[in-house]
Design an enzyme around this catalytic site. Structure first.
Site, mmCIF file in Angstrom:
data_model
loop_
_atom_site.group_PDB
_atom_site.id
_atom_site.type_symbol
_atom_site.label_atom_id
_atom_site.label_comp_id
_atom_site.label_asym_id
_atom_site.label_seq_id
_atom_site.Cartn_x
_atom_site.Cartn_y
_atom_site.Cartn_z
ATOM 1 N N GLU A 318 36.337 6.733 16.910
ATOM 2 C CA GLU A 318 37.156 7.812 16.355
ATOM 3 C C GLU A 318 37.222 7.712 14.833
ATOM 4 O O GLU A 318 37.355 6.618 14.264
ATOM 5 C CB GLU A 318 38.559 7.773 16.960
ATOM 6 C CG GLU A 318 38.533 7.852 18.483
ATOM 7 C CD GLU A 318 39.854 8.307 19.070
ATOM 8 O OE1 GLU A 318 40.760 8.684 18.321
ATOM 9 O OE2 GLU A 318 39.968 8.280 20.315
ATOM 10 N N GLU A 331 39.526 3.850 15.064
ATOM 11 C CA GLU A 331 39.604 2.968 16.219
ATOM 12 C C GLU A 331 38.464 3.262 17.177
ATOM 13 O O GLU A 331 37.774 4.281 17.077
ATOM 14 C CB GLU A 331 40.939 3.136 16.953
ATOM 15 C CG GLU A 331 41.157 4.500 17.560
ATOM 16 C CD GLU A 331 42.519 4.627 18.239
ATOM 17 O OE1 GLU A 331 43.230 3.623 18.326
ATOM 18 O OE2 GLU A 331 42.852 5.736 18.676
ATOM 19 N N ASN A 333 38.020 3.515 21.342
ATOM 20 C CA ASN A 333 38.630 3.525 22.671
ATOM 21 C C ASN A 333 37.584 2.988 23.634
ATOM 22 O O ASN A 333 36.608 3.682 23.960
ATOM 23 C CB ASN A 333 39.066 4.927 23.074
ATOM 24 C CG ASN A 333 40.381 5.310 22.413
ATOM 25 O OD1 ASN A 333 41.407 4.675 22.630
ATOM 26 N ND2 ASN A 333 40.342 6.339 21.577
ATOM 27 N N GLU A 339 39.217 13.406 27.454
ATOM 28 C CA GLU A 339 38.441 14.588 27.065
ATOM 29 C C GLU A 339 36.938 14.410 27.253
ATOM 30 O O GLU A 339 36.146 15.186 26.681
ATOM 31 C CB GLU A 339 38.748 14.955 25.613
ATOM 32 C CG GLU A 339 38.446 13.875 24.582
ATOM 33 C CD GLU A 339 39.603 12.895 24.366
ATOM 34 O OE1 GLU A 339 39.598 12.213 23.333
ATOM 35 O OE2 GLU A 339 40.500 12.807 25.232
ATOM 36 N N ARG A 384 44.664 20.602 28.098
ATOM 37 C CA ARG A 384 45.457 19.771 28.993
ATOM 38 C C ARG A 384 46.710 20.547 29.391
ATOM 39 O O ARG A 384 47.617 20.725 28.576
ATOM 40 C CB ARG A 384 45.846 18.469 28.310
ATOM 41 C CG ARG A 384 44.672 17.701 27.735
ATOM 42 C CD ARG A 384 45.126 16.381 27.162
ATOM 43 N NE ARG A 384 44.050 15.732 26.424
ATOM 44 C CZ ARG A 384 44.058 14.452 26.074
ATOM 45 N NH1 ARG A 384 45.096 13.689 26.394
ATOM 46 N NH2 ARG A 384 43.044 13.932 25.398
ATOM 47 N N ASP A 580 82.100 57.996 38.664
ATOM 48 C CA ASP A 580 83.510 57.933 39.031
ATOM 49 C C ASP A 580 83.727 58.048 40.533
ATOM 50 O O ASP A 580 84.662 57.458 41.078
ATOM 51 C CB ASP A 580 84.297 59.030 38.304
ATOM 52 C CG ASP A 580 85.775 58.677 38.181
ATOM 53 O OD1 ASP A 580 86.129 57.509 38.446
ATOM 54 O OD2 ASP A 580 86.563 59.558 37.817
ATOM 55 N N ASP A 686 91.995 57.638 25.251
ATOM 56 C CA ASP A 686 92.730 56.410 24.990
ATOM 57 C C ASP A 686 93.745 56.223 26.096
ATOM 58 O O ASP A 686 94.343 57.192 26.588
ATOM 59 C CB ASP A 686 93.449 56.469 23.642
ATOM 60 C CG ASP A 686 94.219 55.187 23.357
ATOM 61 O OD1 ASP A 686 93.578 54.167 23.063
ATOM 62 O OD2 ASP A 686 95.464 55.202 23.467
ATOM 63 N N LYS A 749 92.011 64.986 31.098
ATOM 64 C CA LYS A 749 91.620 63.885 31.988
ATOM 65 C C LYS A 749 92.793 63.567 32.918
ATOM 66 O O LYS A 749 93.721 62.850 32.558
ATOM 67 C CB LYS A 749 91.233 62.663 31.155
ATOM 68 C CG LYS A 749 90.809 61.449 31.971
ATOM 69 C CD LYS A 749 90.313 60.350 31.047
ATOM 70 C CE LYS A 749 90.149 59.035 31.783
ATOM 71 N NZ LYS A 749 89.199 59.109 32.908
ATOM 72 N N HIS A 779 88.927 67.104 34.303
ATOM 73 C CA HIS A 779 88.597 65.983 35.186
ATOM 74 C C HIS A 779 89.814 65.676 36.048
ATOM 75 O O HIS A 779 90.939 65.634 35.558
ATOM 76 C CB HIS A 779 88.244 64.742 34.352
ATOM 77 C CG HIS A 779 88.165 63.478 35.165
ATOM 78 N ND1 HIS A 779 87.054 63.138 35.892
ATOM 79 C CD2 HIS A 779 89.074 62.483 35.376
ATOM 80 C CE1 HIS A 779 87.262 61.989 36.512
ATOM 81 N NE2 HIS A 779 88.482 61.569 36.216
ATOM 82 N N HIS A 781 91.196 63.806 40.159
ATOM 83 C CA HIS A 781 90.932 63.051 41.391
ATOM 84 C C HIS A 781 91.627 63.779 42.538
ATOM 85 O O HIS A 781 92.639 64.446 42.345
ATOM 86 C CB HIS A 781 91.447 61.615 41.272
ATOM 87 C CG HIS A 781 90.634 60.769 40.351
ATOM 88 N ND1 HIS A 781 89.686 59.878 40.791
ATOM 89 C CD2 HIS A 781 90.606 60.707 38.990
ATOM 90 C CE1 HIS A 781 89.123 59.291 39.755
ATOM 91 N NE2 HIS A 781 89.672 59.771 38.646
ATOM 92 N N THR A 916 92.637 53.213 32.429
ATOM 93 C CA THR A 916 92.117 51.921 31.962
ATOM 94 C C THR A 916 92.067 51.875 30.436
ATOM 95 O O THR A 916 91.554 52.803 29.818
ATOM 96 C CB THR A 916 90.697 51.696 32.516
ATOM 97 O OG1 THR A 916 90.707 51.876 33.925
ATOM 98 C CG2 THR A 916 90.225 50.297 32.207
#
Length: 1189
Positions: A318, A331, A333, A339, A384, A580, A686, A749, A779, A781, A916
């Site tokens: 290397e 070095e 190996n 590899e 790898r 709703d 609100d 509402k 609106h 219910h 709410t």
């Protein structure tokens, strides 16, 4: 010993070096090694591989091709590993030893070899491959070592001796220590003397283990200790070699092959510059853009050094190559390299077979290998694939491979071992999963094949580095072959990943969890979803829906839209079925999945609707909290399917879509993004009709470009002279203020359905007379059952639009029936223009779909409308939720008392406008009173000693604004007990939100899929959003599942399909669930996915508690610290009570031969350490708790 063996071969022993300290001197004295001219050929009949994993299998395959018997060894932890199954024979070694030590036990390996008549041992790479004592032990026991001689292994494995040999051979080296360094004092002395930067390297091993670059003197001791610890764990010796660090080098290595006759050839070079932590990730052969003169000189030096030391068998020399063309030996190996595959691909030479043949005594010429006959053709790349997470600094990941599908085809080679579904990736060994090798005519073509292959991989259950590898392969510098070892560090974009969605496996985990632990969405009743597939009425394929008011809005803007509404002949309708209606009847639980199925039919047949109410309000919260889906994605999906009808949402003024006040910029930003996502009309209201809050919402919606529908929340009864708080004058004055604020449409509402026909006539007539050009929208219910009558009266009195729900989703606490209103006005000047047959088909779909939501059906507890709403004034959207709430609190049989208490709580609070979030305040107060058996008088009397619900306290503080008529005194003072009060509009005094910081925090916690829309969700609902994003990351697109499957899971044996996106459909079959628990308290659930068997391990929550499983970290708790990877604790640096700063080292974990320091995520005090030294942990196990500062 070795002498007789070498004498028999006619070779000179050169390995007998007395000690590491005199190895340099001896290497300098020894000259080139001579070899005998004749070599005895001794055939090998059996080979044991002293290794594991893919390299063991690689050698076994070579043995099979050569007709040799192959023998495997395995540790106790590798009993189920693939390599033992690939050999002809396999034997357990190291019983009772730790996992790595089993493969390092020389006596055990020799014993197995001798007992089973093994001729030769191949060491593979890592473990004992560079241990000269192992090579010597083989020879001493009459077993051939397939590798260099023990002397060469020792000489080359000692980096100091190898360096000395290179100098003696005339090969340039990097300046460094003359002998191994064993203490931090020696390391410090070298660094002080020669300067920084330096490289610390394991003296007796490679592969990146025990390597550190040190740039600061203050880091020398810590880096040395960590490096030597890693080296000792990996190679059994912690000695270090220190050398000057060369900046920006290329890492080039030469493959060499030698025989016993002294012949040496090179097989060209490999470029290994793509490294992190000095461990190679991608290798290329031959090295691209390498000057031919440098190539030839490097090769010559590699051969010269090999000849000088008498090298036999395969090895690698290397070098580091600087940008001026200078290269330095670093070095040798003395073994086969990971590899080696790329060299085999470009030369056509099988290196492993060559190793075995050399060990048998064949010479290179006899094998047809002379330098002039060896040629490099094409380009090869090796990637790898490891079980490491590149997004977390390549932390090793362990666990079970739930899915493994590889990428193969022409030009692709796969070398693997543990890569199969069901394999267990342990923390004990290297994280390599499979090596992928591509070969083509040039680098670009080879990279294209590799890219294609990696994209075909499907690996689930553990993280892999594939996303990182793909970024490398697509990087222009890599493709141009112009990289060095700083490539990864200097290209942070390599770590910008588009994470794998892993949708199929996540969905299987969700389904398995539901099967093991029950529904992950709380069910309100004991009823089960029906087993039906609702019929979807046909729409013409490929034909766009007819134009509607959305087109008018796009062409003429909000003002033109309002004008068109006012000029329209006949009564217009808004359909609430998409929001709703199901909020009122089914606790807001209807999923996007079922809304989208009917959307095309609505677009084609209801294009003349004023609008479709489909977003905002409770749907926003519930979508994330209970349905585990994104409300923004719901809006976007509906808009794509319904391009022609305006969408309407509820905006709670300054409260956005939440239950409290927010900084003003949050509301403005929310409205802006809502328009971008497809919203058109904002019904701004609100909960207290508090004008400052209303005006803020009106301004935000208007500036976002939406149609502003200012809403007045109706309460009381203006037709009753005795009700004096909310009078006609109150409402008309409020309308005046809204008109001044710039609304486009006025909405009344009537959230509780209190607007009786007579009151409707009075109110609408008066408003119409005052504002003749202003569209009016009503609106209501139908809780009392009088909704149709009231809406017809509103229409007669001048209203332009009324709310209805399709018949099967109407009535009771929902809106009046669409079909009833349409039929009542047929032939009238107010005729809606809708067809009853069309409505009937629409209704039939919802009639069937509603049965899927049986667990939330209001009809379980509410069988009809009830006129007592005129007394308790409970809003329709709250009525059923309040009822379910009462049941969950154990007050189901006392709901009549809850309704009565609601009325009393309302009066205690000053007779509020109830919608709410103010209605929630009244509801919480009522439940509190019933649960504690309190009367109104007792509440007033004992207020100072009672602990009230949070919503009541915050209301009294002023977080919702100021109620009409003021706060009730002295009750307010008694409840607050001196707590601070807010004067005026709450949001006005709040600091603006920092969206950029919020986005960064969400990205850090939940990954790159976080969008700007998620930031606004978090602004409204921080915890809910955090939980939702965590859930989505864990379980994937559960919104794509059919509703019954989503709620209660599939039956065993059931087959079903999931379309995760257009053109991608999963076919799933539920096979079985294991009865037995794993040691970790998990059950295995089996599926068939697209015809392939898959299984998931699901923790049984009930059983796990009994097993006392180590707790996991809760990522949403800032002070909890989890193990970043599985491993063993090798050091704990703190104790309970210690004060630490962000980044301070807390403990050290070791896994896969890598050590990691776990650092403090923030400043704080350590409060708990539920772990101890040497404890083995799984990833995300809780290791510490601290109290953040």
């Amino acid at each position: 010993m070795l002498g007789p063996y070498l004498a028999r071969l006619g070779l000179v022993p050169v390995y007998n070096v007395a000690s590491a300290r005199n190895s340099v001197a001896r290497a300098m004295r020894l000259g080139p090694v001579a070899h005998a001219s004749t070599i005895e050929y001794q055939p090998i009949k059996s080979v044991l591989v002293a290794n594991r994993g893919e390299i063991a299998i690689r050698v076994f395959r070579a043995c099979t091709e050569l007709g040799l018997r192959s023998v495997a060894i395995y540790s106790e932890q590798d009993k189920m590993h693939m390599h033992r199954q690939k050999a002809d024979e396999s034997y357990l070694i190291g019983e009772g030893l730790p996992p790595v030590e089993a493969y390092l036990s020389i006596p055990e390996i020799i014993r197995v070899a001798k007992e089973n008549n093994v001729d030769a041992i191949h060491p593979g790479y890592g473990f004992l491959s560079e241990r000269s004592d192992f090579a010597q032990a083989c020879i001493d026991n009459g077993i051939r070592f397939i590798g260099p001689s023990p002397g060469v292994v020792k000489r080359m494995g000692d980096k100091v001796a190898a360096r000395a040999a290179a100098i003696a051979a005339g090969v340039q080296v990097v300046p460094g220590t003359d002998q191994p360094v064993t203490t931090e004092e020696e390391a410090m002395e070298f660094c002080v003397k020669y300067g920084l930067p330096v490289m610390l390297k394991a003296a007796y091993g490679g592969g990146g283990r025990g390597m550190r670059v040190v740039r600061e003197l203050s880091d020398v001791r810590e880096s040395f200790n960590r490096a030597t610890s890693e080296a000792k764990a990996a190679f059994g010796n912690g000695a270090m070699f220190i050398e000057k660090f060369i900046e920006r080098p290329r890492h080039i290595e030469l493959q060499i092959l030698g025989d016993h006759a002294g012949n040496i050839v090179h097989l060209f070079e490999r470029d290994c510059s793509v490294q992190r932590r000095h461990q190679k990730l991608v290798e290329v052969a031959p090295a691209p853009n390498l000057d031919q003169r440098v190539r030839e000189a490097m090769a010559a030096d590699a051969v010269k050094l090999a000849q000088f030391v008498g090298y036999e068998n395969a090895g690698t020399v290397e070098f580091l190559l600087d940008n001026r063309g200078n290269y330095y030996f670093i070095e040798v190996n003395a073994r086969l390299q990971v590899e080696h595959t790329v060299t085999e691909e470009i030369t056509g030479i099988d290196l492993v077979q060559s190793q075995i043949r050399v060990a048998e005594g064949l010479t290179l010429p006899e094998m047809g290998m002379s330098q002039e006959k060896i040629h490099a053709q094409g380009s090869a790349i090796q990637c790898r694939v490891t079980t490491e997470d590149p997004a977390k600094a390549f932390q090793p990941d362990t666990g079970r491979l739930e899915v493994f599908r590889s990428g193969e085809g022409m030009g692709i080679r796969l070398d693997g071992a543990s890569a199969f579904a069901g394999a267990i990736i342990s923390p004990y060994y290297d994280s390599l999963l499979v090596k992928v090798i591509s070969r083509a005519s040039d680098l670009h073509a080879s990279a294209a094949k590799m890219n294609r292959s990696l994209r075909e991989f499907r690996i689930r259950g553990v993280k892999t580095n594939i996303p990182f590898l793909l970024n490398v392969l697509e990087n222009q510098k890599f493709l141009n072959g112009t990289i060095d070892t700083t490539f990864i560090d200097e290209n942070p974009q390599l770590f910008q990943f588009q994470p794998s969605q892993n949708r199929a496996q996540k969905l299987l985990n969700y389904l398995g969890n539901v099967l093991v632990n029950g529904p992950l969405t709380p069910l309100a009743t004991g009823l089960k979803p029906a087993e039906v597939s609702p019929h979807i009425p046909d729409t013409p394929p490929g034909v766009p829906p007819p134009k509607g008011l959305k087109d008018v809005l796009k062409e003429q803007g909000p003002e033109g839209f309002a004008k068109a509404v006012r000029e329209h002949k006949g009564l217009m309708l808004m359909d609430t079925t998409f929001r709703d209606a199901h909020q009122s009847l089914l606790a807001t639980r209807v999923r996007t999945h079922d809304l989208l199925k009917i959307s095309p039919y609505v677009a084609h047949n209801f294009n003349s609707l004023y609008s479709l109410e489909n977003w905002g309000g409770a749907t926003f919260d519930v979508a994330m909290r209970f349905l585990h889906e994104c409300p923004w994605e719901r809006l976007d999906s509906m808009r794509r399917l319904i391009p022609n009808i305006p969408f309407q949402m509820l905006l709670r003024g300054a409260n956005g879509v939440g239950y409290t006040s927010y900084p003003d910029n949050a509301v403005y930003k929310f409205c802006d993004l809502s328009v971008q996502a497809g919203m058109d009309i904002f019904r701004v209201f609100d909960s207290l009709n508090y004008l400052p809050n209303l005006i803020l919402g009106i301004d935000a919606a208007g500036k976002a470009g939406g149609v502003v529908e200012g809403a007045i929340s109706y309460s009381g009864d203006i037709s009753d002279p005795s009700r004096t708080k909310y009078t006609l004058e109150y409402y008309t004055n409020l309308a005046e203020e809204l008109v001044k604020a710039g609304i486009h449409v006025l909405c009344i509402k009537d959230m509780a359905g209190l607007l009786k026909p007579r009151a409707a006539e009075i109110l609408i007539t008066e408003i119409r007379s005052r504002f003749p050009d202003l569209p009016i929208h009503i609106h209501t219910h139908d809780t009392s059952g009088a909704g149709v009558a009231s809406m017809l009266q509103c229409a007669k009195s001048g209203a332009d639009v009324v709310d209805v729900a399709v018949d099967s989703m109407s009535g009771m606490t929902s809106q009046p029936s669409m079909g009833a209103v349409v039929a009542s006005l047929m032939g009238d000047e107010l005729d809606t223009g809708f067809n009853l047959d069309t409505i009937s088909k629409y209704s039939a779909y919802w009639e069937q779909t509603r049965t899927l939501y049986a667990p939330f059906e209001c009809a379980v507890t509410m069988k009809s409308g009830n006129a007592d709403v005129y007394q308790n004034e409970i809003p329709g959207g709250q009525y059923t939720n309040l009822q379910f709430q009462a049941y969950s609190l154990g007050l189901g049989d006392q709901f009549e008392q809850v309704k009565k208490a609601y009325s009393e709580a309302n009066m205690l609070l000053g007779d509020l406008i109830k919608v709410t979030p103010s209605s929630k305040t009244v509801g919480d107060f009522a439940q509190f009173m019933v649960q504690n058996k309190l009367t109104a008088a007792e509440v007033e009397e004992r207020a100072e000693e009672l602990s009230f619900p949070k919503s009541v306290v915050e209301f009294m503080q002023g977080y919702l604004g100021e109620p009409y008529g003021g706060f009730p005194e002295p009750l307010r003072t008694k409840i607050l007990k001196g707590m601070p009060r807010i004067e005026g509009r709450p949001g006005e005094s709040m600091a603006p939100l920092d969206f950029e910081t919020m986005h960064e925090e969400l990205l850090e916690n939940h990954g790159p899929r976080v969008s700007k829309y998620d930031v606004l969700s978090s602004a409204m609902y921080p915890k809910v959003t955090n939980d939702f994003l965590t859930f989505r990351n864990k379980y994937g697109p559960v919104d794509k599942l059919d509703t019954r499957i989503f709620l209660t899971g599939p039956k065993v044996g059931e087959e079903f399909e999931v379309e995760i996106e257009k053109g991608k459909t999963l076919h799933i079959k539920t096979l079985a669930m294991a009865e037995d628990l794993t040691p970790n308290g998990e059950r295995e659930v089996f599926f068939e996915l697209n015809g392939q068997l898959r299984s998931v391990l699901i923790r049984d929550n009930a059983a796990a508690e009994e097993l006392h499983v180590h707790p996991k970290v809760n990522p949403s708790v800032k002070g909890e610290i989890g193990a970043p990877m599985p491993g063993t604790i090798v050091d704990i640096r703190v104790k309970e009570g210690d004060t630490v700063t962000k980044g301070a080292p807390l403990l050290v974990l070791s896994a896969m031969k890598m050590e990691m320091v776990v650092q403090a995520p923030c400043d704080g005090t350590i409060t708990s350490i539920p772990v101890s030294k040497d404890m083995k942990l799984e990833g995300d196990d809780l290791v510490m708790k601290l109290d953040p500062k």
